[in-house]
Design a protein around this motif. Sequence first.
Motif, PDB file in Angstrom:
ATOM      1  N   ILE A 214      43.764  64.536   3.673  1.00  0.00           N
ATOM      2  CA  ILE A 214      43.846  66.002   3.568  1.00  0.00           C
ATOM      3  C   ILE A 214      42.589  66.678   4.104  1.00  0.00           C
ATOM      4  N   PRO A 215      41.364  66.286   3.680  1.00  0.00           N
ATOM      5  CA  PRO A 215      40.162  66.901   4.265  1.00  0.00           C
ATOM      6  C   PRO A 215      40.072  66.680   5.770  1.00  0.00           C
ATOM      7  N   ALA A 216      40.547  65.519   6.233  1.00  0.00           N
ATOM      8  CA  ALA A 216      40.506  65.239   7.681  1.00  0.00           C
ATOM      9  C   ALA A 216      41.375  66.220   8.441  1.00  0.00           C
ATOM     10  N   PHE A 217      42.595  66.467   7.959  1.00  0.00           N
ATOM     11  CA  PHE A 217      43.491  67.432   8.610  1.00  0.00           C
ATOM     12  C   PHE A 217      42.894  68.846   8.571  1.00  0.00           C
ATOM     13  N   LEU A 218      42.292  69.202   7.444  1.00  0.00           N
ATOM     14  CA  LEU A 218      41.691  70.532   7.333  1.00  0.00           C
ATOM     15  C   LEU A 218      40.584  70.729   8.370  1.00  0.00           C
ATOM     16  N   GLN A 219      39.734  69.710   8.537  1.00  0.00           N
ATOM     17  CA  GLN A 219      38.658  69.851   9.522  1.00  0.00           C
ATOM     18  C   GLN A 219      39.203  69.923  10.940  1.00  0.00           C
ATOM     19  N   LEU A 220      40.211  69.121  11.238  1.00  0.00           N
ATOM     20  CA  LEU A 220      40.813  69.153  12.575  1.00  0.00           C
ATOM     21  C   LEU A 220      41.445  70.504  12.881  1.00  0.00           C
ATOM     22  N   LEU A 221      41.894  71.197  11.854  1.00  0.00           N
ATOM     23  CA  LEU A 221      42.502  72.519  12.042  1.00  0.00           C
ATOM     24  C   LEU A 221      41.465  73.628  12.174  1.00  0.00           C
ATOM     25  N   ILE A 222      40.339  73.509  11.444  1.00  0.00           N
ATOM     26  CA  ILE A 222      39.398  74.625  11.338  1.00  0.00           C
ATOM     27  C   ILE A 222      38.194  74.496  12.272  1.00  0.00           C
ATOM     28  N   LEU A 223      37.572  73.318  12.344  1.00  0.00           N
ATOM     29  CA  LEU A 223      36.310  73.172  13.081  1.00  0.00           C
ATOM     30  C   LEU A 223      36.408  73.509  14.576  1.00  0.00           C
ATOM     31  N   PRO A 224      37.521  73.209  15.264  1.00  0.00           N
ATOM     32  CA  PRO A 224      37.590  73.553  16.698  1.00  0.00           C
ATOM     33  C   PRO A 224      37.378  75.033  17.000  1.00  0.00           C
ATOM     34  N   TRP A 225      37.558  75.916  16.023  1.00  0.00           N
ATOM     35  CA  TRP A 225      37.368  77.335  16.248  1.00  0.00           C
ATOM     36  C   TRP A 225      35.889  77.733  16.278  1.00  0.00           C
ATOM     37  N   PHE A 226      34.997  76.820  15.942  1.00  0.00           N
ATOM     38  CA  PHE A 226      33.572  77.137  15.876  1.00  0.00           C
ATOM     39  C   PHE A 226      32.807  76.368  16.956  1.00  0.00           C
ATOM     40  N   PRO A 227      31.637  76.883  17.342  1.00  0.00           N
ATOM     41  CA  PRO A 227      30.941  76.315  18.502  1.00  0.00           C
ATOM     42  C   PRO A 227      30.166  75.047  18.180  1.00  0.00           C
ATOM     43  N   GLU A 228      29.758  74.382  19.236  1.00  0.00           N
ATOM     44  CA  GLU A 228      28.836  73.250  19.148  1.00  0.00           C
ATOM     45  C   GLU A 228      27.458  73.758  18.732  1.00  0.00           C
ATOM     46  N   SER A 229      26.605  72.874  18.271  1.00  0.00           N
ATOM     47  CA  SER A 229      25.238  73.248  17.908  1.00  0.00           C
ATOM     48  C   SER A 229      24.522  73.905  19.091  1.00  0.00           C
ATOM     49  N   PRO A 230      23.988  75.120  18.917  1.00  0.00           N
ATOM     50  CA  PRO A 230      23.275  75.787  20.019  1.00  0.00           C
ATOM     51  C   PRO A 230      22.088  74.965  20.518  1.00  0.00           C
ATOM     52  N   ARG A 231      21.370  74.305  19.617  1.00  0.00           N
ATOM     53  CA  ARG A 231      20.230  73.466  20.029  1.00  0.00           C
ATOM     54  C   ARG A 231      20.698  72.310  20.902  1.00  0.00           C
TER      55      ARG A 231
END
Length: 511
Positions: A214-231
């Motif tokens: 369940i946490p794995a599916f949640l991250q796959l759904l949500i994290l792609p909407w946010f950017p890579e580390s700017p540094r």
Amino acid sequence: MPKENVDEYQLLLIKGAQDRKWLKFPSKSLLLAVCAACIGGTFQYGYNVSVINAPTQSVQKFINQTWRERYQTGISEDVLTLLWSTIVSMFTLGGFVGVTIGGTLSVKLGRKGTLLTNNIFALLAALLMGLSHPAGSFELLIIGRLLSGINAGIGLCVQPLYLGEIAPTAIRGAMGMGTSVFITGGILTGQVMGLKELLGREEHWPILLSTTCIPAFLQLLILPWFPESPRYLLIDKADDEGCKKALKQLHGMAACDGEREDIEKEKNNLVGFQAKKPWELFTDRSLRWQLLTIIVLSIAQQLSGINAIYFYAEYMFKQSGIPVDKIPYATVGTGACECITALTCGMLIECLGRKVLIAGGYTLMSICCILFTLTLTFQDASPVFPYLSMVCVFAFILSFGLGPGGVTNILITELFTQNARPAAYMIAGSVNWLSFFSIGMIFPFIVLGLKQYCFLVFLVVCCSVGTYIFLVVPETKNKTFLEIQNEFQSSNKRKVGSSDGAGTTLLTTSI
């Protein structure tokens, strides 16, 4: 004062007020990015540590039944214990494997890319553990726990790295506390899911162990909407446009310029230097005290006695007269206690600083070790002593969560610059997992040999680490990574000679 100067002064005041408001209230995008990274990262670690406890009897019964069907004979007690210990300990072995590859993957795939890829291990683990009962194969549980450990090892290595690099300097500590908050949240969630009212019944254990998907599916759904580390984008990939876009999304227009300037300074200091390998940190004299510090803190997290306290918690609850069937609910209370403390630490860290919290945490844990030893020694002298022991259990957990449990990962991020940070996390994570495995192996013998006096061993550890932090580790609050590196070395009066390229550059560069 001329009118143009007044206008300029007013603009500065407005900008300063905007910055202060932003520092107090980080953007929603930044907070959501932290949650997206943590739910599939350290939350998984905490969840898998605790969720295995509830179905212990059910899984052992399944192993016995499977063995009988295969070999037409019952399994011996020793073999059953060995198989169960293997299922449990595979998680630590997988964690060690995960942390050794996590730093390398974070350089090749990026922080965000590694976190997303890491979910493959969690999904495979959930599938194998869920199918173990229908397939009549306890070997699938062993492989599944190994894969869960690899997932947790990579998450523990890369997620704090991502949080430390996307967070602005002024609230880096508070954002970094997401690691601790989600670990304790995962532990608490695993304890709650294991209650009989939810998935704690015997027939539900395959479903319980497979909920790690369940946490794995949640991250796959949500994290792609946010950017890579700017540094990572600017320093490692030289992606100037990507860095600008990431900073605007995470920090907003008002604050992105200051953060970009900080990243530019770090990049200029690292021109010509490649990402370091773990073994290269051991030969770099300019980093020896930072390296020693993260090794000491990583070992202390496991050897401080927190695992012993959880071991004694059930015994204390029984001694205090709590019915056996109610003890799981009391255990949930210990998880909730640590979770609340992690949240409290997140609110205090930018006010009190890292050094005060972690040194103070080990000091309070030392006091609890003394009191706990006394209450266990006089356990039968009065009916009140079991309850005093329970107080010591909760006080120790609170002290750990207030400092060592939350601040350690933040310091690992802050004591190193971009080219050394992934390697530092690989070393710290490896030491942490090896210590976790070692204490799991030797702790039963410590308890058997010393009984209640085992906490005197943890007293020595807590006192020694608290003293080391007080004497060696500088305060890192509100400082850039380069400022921390310079202060760490100057505060210990360890000057690097002109022959040390990387260290000399950092020490002689004006910030």
